[in-house]
Scaffold this motif. Structure first.
Motif, mmCIF file in Angstrom:
data_model
loop_
_atom_site.group_PDB
_atom_site.id
_atom_site.type_symbol
_atom_site.label_atom_id
_atom_site.label_comp_id
_atom_site.label_asym_id
_atom_site.label_seq_id
_atom_site.Cartn_x
_atom_site.Cartn_y
_atom_site.Cartn_z
ATOM 1 N N LEU A 87 4.282 -1.966 -70.159
ATOM 2 C CA LEU A 87 5.431 -1.440 -69.942
ATOM 3 C C LEU A 87 5.692 -0.166 -69.059
ATOM 4 C CD1 LEU A 87 7.898 -2.625 -72.735
ATOM 5 C CD2 LEU A 87 5.665 -0.942 -72.304
ATOM 6 N N PRO A 88 6.742 0.468 -69.006
ATOM 7 C CA PRO A 88 7.022 1.400 -67.998
ATOM 8 C C PRO A 88 7.482 1.902 -69.344
ATOM 9 C CG PRO A 88 8.789 0.015 -67.266
ATOM 10 C CD PRO A 88 7.971 -0.743 -68.005
ATOM 11 N N PRO A 89 6.671 3.055 -69.790
ATOM 12 C CA PRO A 89 6.222 4.084 -70.965
ATOM 13 C C PRO A 89 7.259 4.512 -71.669
ATOM 14 C CG PRO A 89 4.691 5.059 -69.011
ATOM 15 C CD PRO A 89 5.529 3.799 -68.448
ATOM 16 N N ARG A 90 7.601 3.938 -73.457
ATOM 17 C CA ARG A 90 9.219 4.678 -73.208
ATOM 18 C C ARG A 90 8.325 5.303 -74.755
ATOM 19 N NH1 ARG A 90 12.844 0.651 -73.618
ATOM 20 N NH2 ARG A 90 12.933 1.017 -75.838
ATOM 21 N N PRO A 91 9.524 6.434 -75.187
ATOM 22 C CA PRO A 91 9.164 6.427 -76.810
ATOM 23 C C PRO A 91 9.089 5.398 -77.992
ATOM 24 C CG PRO A 91 10.810 7.673 -75.829
ATOM 25 C CD PRO A 91 10.570 6.630 -74.354
ATOM 26 N N LEU A 92 7.984 5.987 -78.595
ATOM 27 C CA LEU A 92 7.936 5.006 -79.992
ATOM 28 C C LEU A 92 8.951 5.462 -80.521
ATOM 29 C CD1 LEU A 92 6.069 3.280 -81.052
ATOM 30 C CD2 LEU A 92 4.493 6.009 -82.283
ATOM 31 N N ASP A 93 9.484 4.884 -80.884
ATOM 32 C CA ASP A 93 10.977 5.616 -81.434
ATOM 33 C C ASP A 93 12.085 4.113 -81.783
ATOM 34 O OD1 ASP A 93 13.360 6.527 -83.081
ATOM 35 O OD2 ASP A 93 13.999 6.685 -80.089
ATOM 36 N N GLY A 94 11.767 3.089 -83.310
ATOM 37 C CA GLY A 94 12.162 2.028 -83.643
ATOM 38 C C GLY A 94 11.612 0.802 -83.321
ATOM 39 N N TRP A 95 10.545 0.899 -82.879
ATOM 40 C CA TRP A 95 9.848 -0.678 -81.827
ATOM 41 C C TRP A 95 9.404 -1.049 -83.307
ATOM 42 C CZ3 TRP A 95 9.817 -2.641 -76.771
ATOM 43 C CH2 TRP A 95 9.693 -3.171 -76.707
ATOM 44 N N LEU A 96 10.055 -2.643 -83.864
ATOM 45 C CA LEU A 96 9.848 -2.791 -84.691
ATOM 46 C C LEU A 96 8.638 -4.073 -84.365
ATOM 47 C CD1 LEU A 96 13.167 -3.964 -86.656
ATOM 48 C CD2 LEU A 96 11.368 -1.635 -87.015
ATOM 49 N N MET A 97 7.505 -4.275 -85.265
ATOM 50 C CA MET A 97 6.123 -4.791 -85.431
ATOM 51 C C MET A 97 6.367 -5.969 -86.765
ATOM 52 S SD MET A 97 3.356 -1.598 -84.579
ATOM 53 C CE MET A 97 2.530 -3.368 -84.121
ATOM 54 N N GLY A 98 6.037 -6.975 -85.700
ATOM 55 C CA GLY A 98 6.215 -7.785 -87.409
ATOM 56 C C GLY A 98 4.807 -8.649 -87.229
ATOM 57 N N PRO A 99 4.057 -9.070 -88.575
ATOM 58 C CA PRO A 99 3.189 -9.373 -88.342
ATOM 59 C C PRO A 99 2.749 -10.014 -87.061
ATOM 60 C CG PRO A 99 3.931 -10.029 -90.555
ATOM 61 C CD PRO A 99 5.325 -9.269 -89.218
ATOM 62 N N ALA A 100 1.242 -10.130 -85.705
ATOM 63 C CA ALA A 100 0.798 -10.018 -85.213
ATOM 64 C C ALA A 100 1.107 -9.492 -83.765
ATOM 65 C CB ALA A 100 0.951 -11.678 -84.922
ATOM 66 N N MET A 101 1.788 -8.622 -84.065
ATOM 67 C CA MET A 101 2.686 -7.194 -82.891
ATOM 68 C C MET A 101 1.508 -6.606 -82.527
ATOM 69 S SD MET A 101 6.673 -8.566 -83.400
ATOM 70 C CE MET A 101 7.296 -7.336 -81.734
ATOM 71 N N ARG A 102 1.512 -6.064 -81.195
ATOM 72 C CA ARG A 102 0.595 -5.133 -81.146
ATOM 73 C C ARG A 102 1.546 -3.769 -79.953
ATOM 74 N NH1 ARG A 102 -0.109 -9.575 -80.157
ATOM 75 N NH2 ARG A 102 -1.342 -9.926 -78.210
ATOM 76 N N LEU A 103 1.371 -2.515 -80.281
ATOM 77 C CA LEU A 103 1.548 -1.553 -79.153
ATOM 78 C C LEU A 103 0.366 -0.528 -78.402
ATOM 79 C CD1 LEU A 103 4.841 -0.173 -81.072
ATOM 80 C CD2 LEU A 103 4.979 -2.019 -79.241
ATOM 81 N N ASP A 104 0.415 -0.953 -77.881
ATOM 82 C CA ASP A 104 -0.245 0.259 -76.638
ATOM 83 C C ASP A 104 0.401 1.528 -76.914
ATOM 84 O OD1 ASP A 104 -2.072 -2.263 -76.918
ATOM 85 O OD2 ASP A 104 -3.443 -0.465 -75.297
ATOM 86 N N VAL A 105 -0.070 2.753 -78.169
ATOM 87 C CA VAL A 105 0.698 3.894 -77.557
ATOM 88 C C VAL A 105 0.059 5.237 -77.028
ATOM 89 C CG1 VAL A 105 2.534 3.151 -79.324
ATOM 90 C CG2 VAL A 105 0.680 5.013 -79.708
ATOM 91 N N VAL A 106 0.287 6.035 -76.539
ATOM 92 C CA VAL A 106 -0.532 7.242 -75.499
ATOM 93 C C VAL A 106 0.034 8.664 -76.359
ATOM 94 C CG1 VAL A 106 0.598 7.064 -74.225
ATOM 95 C CG2 VAL A 106 -1.754 8.532 -73.771
ATOM 96 N N PHE A 107 -0.462 10.027 -77.183
ATOM 97 C CA PHE A 107 0.352 10.752 -77.225
ATOM 98 C C PHE A 107 -1.205 11.696 -77.258
ATOM 99 C CE2 PHE A 107 -1.973 8.848 -80.855
ATOM 100 C CZ PHE A 107 -2.766 9.952 -82.045
ATOM 101 N N ARG A 108 -0.383 12.842 -77.290
ATOM 102 C CA ARG A 108 -1.319 14.085 -77.189
ATOM 103 C C ARG A 108 -1.604 14.843 -78.232
ATOM 104 N NH1 ARG A 108 -2.114 17.909 -72.270
ATOM 105 N NH2 ARG A 108 -2.676 16.067 -71.217
ATOM 106 N N ALA A 109 -3.259 14.532 -78.310
ATOM 107 C CA ALA A 109 -3.571 15.340 -79.679
ATOM 108 C C ALA A 109 -3.550 16.833 -79.815
ATOM 109 C CB ALA A 109 -5.429 15.122 -79.846
ATOM 110 N N PRO A 110 -3.511 17.783 -80.844
ATOM 111 C CA PRO A 110 -3.159 19.141 -80.970
ATOM 112 C C PRO A 110 -4.371 20.016 -80.455
ATOM 113 C CG PRO A 110 -3.112 17.819 -83.373
ATOM 114 C CD PRO A 110 -3.283 16.947 -82.060
#
Ligand code: C2O
Ligand code: CU
Length: 494
Positions: A272-295
């Motif tokens: 899906l179009p990138p959106r901030p990881l901010d309050g997306w609840l995940m019930g059992p079996a749900m997945r989120l792919d996220v991307v972030f820049r390492a320090p």
């Protein structure tokens, strides 16, 4: 325990070599004998040169009791049930268009099966005992053979006596790599699961009546990839793709990456179009792919935290290592769009599905709690607390199947209004199809694809599918105690 997932990720670098592979969005669908998929948004990136399709991947998954070190000494090891030496394991990685031939070897003293969660596969490969296949008896083998049509972060797990068997670890990861798309400097699996353990490392009570009839029975030991507070090494200043999985039986997660700007790029494997990881609840079996820049600086860390708890609970951390990579300013780029058959919303049939508690909790024998023996159980608990459209999955339902919730006309589009009539949350999962999530009467949701949607208390959500995959498809709550105490049914597509 669990090093494979970390290993495969931290050093693996996605390359453009996938561009050389054959296939486009329609390949998998063609393999299923389905009409070519219509693309819902932007078409996948053009494939520059088509080579031969990749060889099928052959794997052997040996379900048996193993012991794993979860609690530190002086606790003893934990008597888990897994498919391999790692949890969750193994991590199977396929190219888009690659066929999987997975041999399940049952070395348990109970029957079993494997469900490939989120994969739009032929019904016979779906792994539901009695509904789509005979259960695999102790000592037997069973071959699963299919080509996943979609790329993304999927998983697989038993569909038999799931409270206990998934509770003890019978799950693995299935990743289908997309073609093209952005490159990442690390690609990690972070599978969150709590275990209900006694101090000595043995299992405590995995299911209680009190839990099953309410929000579920929670574990007491939070882990990522089976380890307490693991540290993932990631390249300094690199773009990290973290595939966040909730593979717990019960717990709802609200994950955050503290110390970096993390963006969601896929839900249940679906871009899906990138959106901030901010309050997306995940019930059992749900997945989120996220991307972030390492320090930037080696040694710098960011933390994965669950904030759906009275106190934020740190789960894992990511530590920058090596010379900082030279990169342009961080900007999350979208993954190539999925090619899920688009429901035709005009003229779709509307159907309401109610998720409720049973009017009367039917009480059978007590004692579904405790460290159950691995007897050849019927994949069932012996109480009923929940229902789908006023009907509970019957106690002997796997052997005398109830009628389907509904029979859907093959090829037709449907809009389901999923109504949660209870004060508890329910992650609702459909087999063999992927929902297009339309809207909710309680919150703003972007239109997106998902195989599991979390209904908040009293929430109504509208989701659509094109019923293009013939067969009998489970439709159930993925809080496993709810599933096994009545909140389960199936849809027939014919
Ligand atoms: Cu992951 Cu029927 O479930
Ligand atoms: Cu539920």
């Amino acid at each position: 325990m669990g090093p494979t997932a970390a290993r495969t990720g931290a050093t693996a670098r996605l390359t453009r070599r996938s561009l050389l592979l054959a296939g486009c969005g329609g390949l998998g669908a063609a393999a299923l004998g389905l009409p070519p998929a219509r693309v819902t948004a932007a078409p996948p990136l053009p494939v520059q040169s088509a080579g031969p399709p990749p060889e099928p991947l052959e794997v052997e998954l040996v379900a048996r009791r193993r012991s794993a070190r979860i609690l530190p000494e002086p606790a003893g090891p934990t008597p888990v049930v897994t498919y391999g030496d790692d949890f969750p394991g193994p991590v199977i990685r396929l190219k888009k268009g690659q066929r999987l031939r997975a041999m399940l070897v049952n070395e348990l003293d109970a029957h079993t099966s494997i469900h490939w969660h989120g994969i739009r596969l032929p019904n016979a490969e779906d792994g539901v005992p009695f509904l789509t296949q005979a259960p695999v008896k102790p000592g037997e083998r069973h071959l699963y053979d299919f080509t996943p049509p979609d790329s993304g972060s999927f998983f697989f797990h038993t569909h038999c006596n799931t409270v206990e068997m998934l509770g003890r670890g019978l799950a693995g990861i299935l990743i289908v790599e997309e073609e093209g798309g952005p490159a990442f400097d690390a690609d990690l699996v972070c599978a969150v699961k709590d275990w209900q353990l006694n101090k000595d490392g043995s299992f405590g009570t995995i299911i209680t009546d009190r839990g099953a009839g309410r929000a579920g029975t929670f574990g007491n030991t939070a882990t990522v990839n089976g380890r307490i507070g693991p540290v993932f090494d990631v390249p300094a200043n690199g773009d990290v793709r973290a595939r966040l999985y909730n593979i717990d039986n019960t717990r709802i997660l609200d994950l955050r990456v503290e110390g970096a700007d993390a963006w969601i790029i896929a839900v249940d494997g679906n871009p899906l179009p990138p959106r901030p990881l901010d309050g997306w609840l995940m019930g059992p079996a749900m997945r989120l792919d996220v991307v972030f820049r390492a320090p930037k600086t080696a040694g710098g860390t960011v933390r994965l935290v669950n904030v759906y708890a009275p106190e934020p609970r740190p789960l894992a951390s990511f530590r920058a290592v090596g010379e900082p990579l030279r990169k342009p300013a961080f900007e999350p780029a979208p993954l190539p769009a999925a090619a899920i058959p688009e429901p035709e919303l005009d003229g779709a049939a509307a159907m309401r599905v109610d998720f409720s508690a049973t009017a009367v909790a039917q009480v059978f024998d007590p004692a579904i709690s405790g460290d159950l023996p691995l007897a050849d159980s019927l994949c069932l608990s012996d109480k009923t607390f929940w229902a789908v459209n006023q009907r509970s999955w019957p106690e002997d339902g796997h052997q005398r199947l109830p009628p389907p919730i509904a029979t859907l006309e093959r090829g037709r589009s449907y809009v389901f209004e999923l109504a949660n009539l209870t004060p508890h949350l329910h992650p609702i999962h459909i087999h063999g199809h992927t929902f297009l999530v339309l809207d909710s009467d309680k919150r703003e949701l972007p239109r997106h694809h998902a195989d599991t949607v979390l209904l908040e208390p009293r929430e109504r959500m509208r989701v659509a599918i094109r019923a293009d995959n013939p067969g009998d498809w489970m439709f159930h709550c993925h809080i496993i105690e709810h599933q096994e105490t009545g909140m389960m049914g199936y849809l027939r597509v014919a």
